[in-house]
Enzyme design. Structure first.
Site, PDB file in Angstrom:
ATOM      1  N   ALA A  27       0.826  -1.224   0.000  1.00  0.00           N
ATOM      2  CA  ALA A  27       0.000   0.000   0.000  1.00  0.00           C
ATOM      3  C   ALA A  27       0.853   1.263   0.000  1.00  0.00           C
ATOM      4  CB  ALA A  27      -0.930   0.011   1.204  1.00  0.00           C
ATOM      5  N   LYS A  29       3.278   1.943   2.871  1.00  0.00           N
ATOM      6  CA  LYS A  29       3.619   2.351   4.243  1.00  0.00           C
ATOM      7  C   LYS A  29       5.090   2.776   4.341  1.00  0.00           C
ATOM      8  CE  LYS A  29       2.467  -1.717   5.841  1.00  0.00           C
ATOM      9  NZ  LYS A  29       2.060  -2.349   4.553  1.00  0.00           N
ATOM     10  N   SER A  30       5.991   1.894   3.871  1.00  0.00           N
ATOM     11  CA  SER A  30       7.430   2.204   3.968  1.00  0.00           C
ATOM     12  C   SER A  30       7.768   3.461   3.181  1.00  0.00           C
ATOM     13  CB  SER A  30       8.290   1.067   3.419  1.00  0.00           C
ATOM     14  OG  SER A  30       7.910  -0.136   3.973  1.00  0.00           O
ATOM     15  N   THR A  31       7.170   3.597   2.005  1.00  0.00           N
ATOM     16  CA  THR A  31       7.450   4.765   1.160  1.00  0.00           C
ATOM     17  C   THR A  31       7.076   6.041   1.910  1.00  0.00           C
ATOM     18  OG1 THR A  31       6.932   3.410  -0.769  1.00  0.00           O
ATOM     19  CG2 THR A  31       6.961   5.800  -1.111  1.00  0.00           C
ATOM     20  N   ARG A  56      15.767  -8.035   1.693  1.00  0.00           N
ATOM     21  CA  ARG A  56      15.655  -7.721   0.258  1.00  0.00           C
ATOM     22  C   ARG A  56      16.904  -6.951  -0.154  1.00  0.00           C
ATOM     23  NH1 ARG A  56       9.730  -5.365   1.386  1.00  0.00           N
ATOM     24  NH2 ARG A  56       8.647  -7.351   1.472  1.00  0.00           N
ATOM     25  N   ARG A 149       7.402  -3.987  -7.677  1.00  0.00           N
ATOM     26  CA  ARG A 149       8.452  -3.913  -6.650  1.00  0.00           C
ATOM     27  C   ARG A 149       9.450  -5.059  -6.798  1.00  0.00           C
ATOM     28  NH1 ARG A 149       6.774  -3.645  -0.326  1.00  0.00           N
ATOM     29  NH2 ARG A 149       6.731  -5.911  -0.571  1.00  0.00           N
ATOM     30  N   ARG A 160       0.360 -12.507  -0.018  1.00  0.00           N
ATOM     31  CA  ARG A 160       0.198 -11.100   0.368  1.00  0.00           C
ATOM     32  C   ARG A 160      -1.109 -10.526  -0.179  1.00  0.00           C
ATOM     33  NH1 ARG A 160       5.325  -8.270   2.077  1.00  0.00           N
ATOM     34  NH2 ARG A 160       6.620 -10.006   2.738  1.00  0.00           N
ATOM     35  N   ASN A 183      -3.547   5.893  -0.423  1.00  0.00           N
ATOM     36  CA  ASN A 183      -2.311   6.283  -1.102  1.00  0.00           C
ATOM     37  C   ASN A 183      -2.447   6.043  -2.604  1.00  0.00           C
ATOM     38  OD1 ASN A 183       0.315   6.865  -1.866  1.00  0.00           O
ATOM     39  ND2 ASN A 183       1.118   4.892  -1.166  1.00  0.00           N
ATOM     40  N   ASP A 184      -3.070   7.041  -3.271  1.00  0.00           N
ATOM     41  CA  ASP A 184      -3.191   6.970  -4.730  1.00  0.00           C
ATOM     42  C   ASP A 184      -2.036   7.785  -5.302  1.00  0.00           C
ATOM     43  OD1 ASP A 184      -4.002   6.803  -7.313  1.00  0.00           O
ATOM     44  OD2 ASP A 184      -6.025   7.572  -7.010  1.00  0.00           O
TER      45      ASP A 184
HETATM   46  N1  LIG Z   1       1.449   6.538  -4.425  1.00  0.00           N
HETATM   47  C1  LIG Z   1       2.195   5.646  -5.064  1.00  0.00           C
HETATM   48  N2  LIG Z   1       2.138   5.567  -6.405  1.00  0.00           N
HETATM   49  C2  LIG Z   1       2.853   4.658  -7.092  1.00  0.00           C
HETATM   50  N3  LIG Z   1       3.683   3.758  -6.523  1.00  0.00           N
HETATM   51  C3  LIG Z   1       3.785   3.793  -5.178  1.00  0.00           C
HETATM   52  C4  LIG Z   1       3.050   4.724  -4.389  1.00  0.00           C
HETATM   53  N4  LIG Z   1       3.353   4.491  -3.092  1.00  0.00           N
HETATM   54  C5  LIG Z   1       4.237   3.477  -3.067  1.00  0.00           C
HETATM   55  N5  LIG Z   1       4.502   3.054  -4.324  1.00  0.00           N
HETATM   56  C6  LIG Z   1       5.358   1.929  -4.719  1.00  0.00           C
HETATM   57  O1  LIG Z   1       4.641   0.745  -4.390  1.00  0.00           O
HETATM   58  C7  LIG Z   1       5.524  -0.254  -3.912  1.00  0.00           C
HETATM   59  C8  LIG Z   1       5.061  -0.695  -2.519  1.00  0.00           C
HETATM   60  O2  LIG Z   1       5.309   0.362  -1.599  1.00  0.00           O
HETATM   61  P1  LIG Z   1       5.926   0.058  -0.155  1.00  0.00           P
HETATM   62  O3  LIG Z   1       7.047  -0.902  -0.260  1.00  0.00           O
HETATM   63  O4  LIG Z   1       6.176   1.374   0.474  1.00  0.00           O
HETATM   64  O5  LIG Z   1       4.663  -0.662   0.499  1.00  0.00           O
HETATM   65  P2  LIG Z   1       4.463  -1.224   1.974  1.00  0.00           P
HETATM   66  O6  LIG Z   1       3.074  -0.930   2.354  1.00  0.00           O
HETATM   67  O7  LIG Z   1       5.536  -0.715   2.863  1.00  0.00           O
HETATM   68  O8  LIG Z   1       4.653  -2.785   1.736  1.00  0.00           O
HETATM   69  P3  LIG Z   1       5.096  -3.940   2.755  1.00  0.00           P
HETATM   70  O9  LIG Z   1       4.064  -4.008   3.822  1.00  0.00           O
HETATM   71  O10 LIG Z   1       5.161  -5.156   1.899  1.00  0.00           O
HETATM   72  O11 LIG Z   1       6.452  -3.579   3.313  1.00  0.00           O
HETATM   73  C9  LIG Z   1       6.933   0.332  -3.912  1.00  0.00           C
HETATM   74  O12 LIG Z   1       7.606  -0.107  -5.067  1.00  0.00           O
HETATM   75  C10 LIG Z   1       6.680   1.846  -3.958  1.00  0.00           C
HETATM   76  O13 LIG Z   1       7.717   2.522  -4.625  1.00  0.00           O
HETATM   77  N1  LIG Z   2       2.813  -7.563  13.565  1.00  0.00           N
HETATM   78  C1  LIG Z   2       3.921  -7.086  12.978  1.00  0.00           C
HETATM   79  N2  LIG Z   2       3.928  -6.881  11.648  1.00  0.00           N
HETATM   80  C2  LIG Z   2       5.045  -6.377  11.115  1.00  0.00           C
HETATM   81  C3  LIG Z   2       6.183  -6.070  11.868  1.00  0.00           C
HETATM   82  N3  LIG Z   2       7.142  -5.584  11.031  1.00  0.00           N
HETATM   83  C4  LIG Z   2       6.597  -5.565   9.811  1.00  0.00           C
HETATM   84  N4  LIG Z   2       5.341  -6.029   9.843  1.00  0.00           N
HETATM   85  C5  LIG Z   2       4.370  -6.181   8.747  1.00  0.00           C
HETATM   86  O1  LIG Z   2       4.700  -7.307   7.990  1.00  0.00           O
HETATM   87  C6  LIG Z   2       4.190  -7.145   6.677  1.00  0.00           C
HETATM   88  C7  LIG Z   2       5.229  -7.549   5.676  1.00  0.00           C
HETATM   89  O2  LIG Z   2       6.372  -6.741   5.759  1.00  0.00           O
HETATM   90  P1  LIG Z   2       7.549  -6.879   4.666  1.00  0.00           P
HETATM   91  O3  LIG Z   2       8.630  -5.932   5.117  1.00  0.00           O
HETATM   92  O4  LIG Z   2       7.962  -8.308   4.655  1.00  0.00           O
HETATM   93  O5  LIG Z   2       6.943  -6.472   3.357  1.00  0.00           O
HETATM   94  C8  LIG Z   2       3.781  -5.674   6.547  1.00  0.00           C
HETATM   95  O6  LIG Z   2       2.376  -5.615   6.633  1.00  0.00           O
HETATM   96  C9  LIG Z   2       4.402  -5.033   7.765  1.00  0.00           C
HETATM   97  O7  LIG Z   2       3.612  -3.953   8.224  1.00  0.00           O
HETATM   98  C10 LIG Z   2       6.130  -6.294  13.269  1.00  0.00           C
HETATM   99  O8  LIG Z   2       7.083  -6.055  14.028  1.00  0.00           O
HETATM  100  N5  LIG Z   2       4.994  -6.806  13.764  1.00  0.00           N
END
Ligand SMILES: Nc1ncnc2c1ncn2[C@@H]1O[C@H](COP(=O)(O)OP(=O)(O)OP(=O)(O)O)[C@@H](O)[C@H]1O
Ligand SMILES: Nc1nc2c(ncn2[C@@H]2O[C@H](COP(=O)(O)O)[C@@H](O)[C@H]2O)c(=O)[nH]1
Length: 211
Positions: A27, A29-31, A56, A149, A160, A183-184
């Site tokens: 979705a 989150k990390s970005t 990764r 990604r 997932r 997050n569009d």
């Molecule tokens: N608004 C956006 N528009 C287009 N691409 C996006 C947008 N936000 C994030 N992305 C891209 O989508 C992909 C997923 O984003 P991200 O890794 O931040 O998701 P996440 O929610 O942290 O996932 P996870 O829970 O698996 O760690 C990444 O490649 C990122 O660059």
């Molecule tokens: N319950 C918890 N969920 C966690 C934690 N750290 C990350 N996460 C969630 O896991 C998924 C997958 O993450 P990814 O980095 O493998 O893509 C994602 O939804 C994270 O929010 C934690 O400490 N506890």
């Protein structure tokens, strides 16, 4: 009741309220949280989770996650070292007490990136965070982002996506999240996030100026 009141008060005195980010994998989150921590590096600190999944490309041990074996993780859980832990897509994840304390000791806003099991478990604690749900505009967009990604095998991608369907329903449940961001367009979503956290950001900035 009094115990709960005092522990809440104590957690408020211990520093600013943490922020929990949750929402389907992919979705954004990390970005979003990385943008926030880059712009406000003296305001936010990341709670580095433990995981049994493999790093990764580009991820750094101790910065993105603490990468551990299942045995080490289970032992630490059994020792009571975690606030919460969950199994997501076949791997173990967890937030250690030490990870949160390390951020709070610096009086920074502690950011947790956790799945919905983590949200449910954190709700049972006295951490008292602000809960932010980050959602994709649609399943189709989410799938494209996850595929683009290039971090998942077809099997883990399907896991997932399956979890995401449940997660998107969870995100709509009333009274779970304080803030919901679709997050569009990234810049718009980031603007909404900053706006939602502006009170806490300003409080930490003000406190650091007066100390
Ligand atoms: N608004 C956006 N528009 C287009 N691409 C996006 C947008 N936000 C994030 N992305 C891209 O989508 C992909 C997923 O984003 P991200 O890794 O931040 O998701 P996440 O929610 O942290 O996932 P996870 O829970 O698996 O760690 C990444 O490649 C990122 O660059
Ligand atoms: N319950 C918890 N969920 C966690 C934690 N750290 C990350 N996460 C969630 O896991 C998924 C997958 O993450 P990814 O980095 O493998 O893509 C994602 O939804 C994270 O929010 C934690 O400490 N506890």
């Amino acid at each position: 009741m009094y115990m709960r009141y005092f522990s809440r008060l104590f957690s408020a005195m211990a520093g600013p309220r943490p922020v929990v980010f949750s929402g389907p994998s992919g979705a954004g989150k990390s970005t979003l949280l990385k943008k926030l921590m880059k712009e406000y590096d003296s305001v936010f600190g990341f709670s580095v989770s433990h995981t049994t999944r493999n790093p990764r490309p580009g991820e750094v041990n101790g910065k993105d996650y603490h990468y551990v074996t299942r045995e080490a993780m289970q032992k630490a859980i059994d020792n009571g070292e975690f606030i919460e832990n969950a199994v997501f897509s076949g791997n173990m994840y967890g937030t250690s007490k030490a990870a949160v304390q390390a951020v709070q000791a610096k009086n920074l806003i502690c950011i947790l990136d956790i799945d919905m099991q983590g949200v449910r478990n954190i709700k049972k604690t006295d951490l008292n965070p602000i809960y932010v749900s980050i959602q994709p505009p649609s399943m189709a967009v989410l799938e494209k982002r996850l595929r683009d990604r290039k971090t998942e095998t077809e099997e883990s991608l399907q896991k997932r996506l399956h979890a995401a369907q449940v997660d998107m329903e969870f995100g709509k449940e009333p009274d779970i999240f304080d803030v919901l961001i679709i997050n569009d367009h990234l810049d718009e979503a980031y603007g909404q996030l900053k706006e939602a956290l502006s009170k806490e950001i300003n409080m930490v900035k003000k406190a650091s100026l007066s100390s």
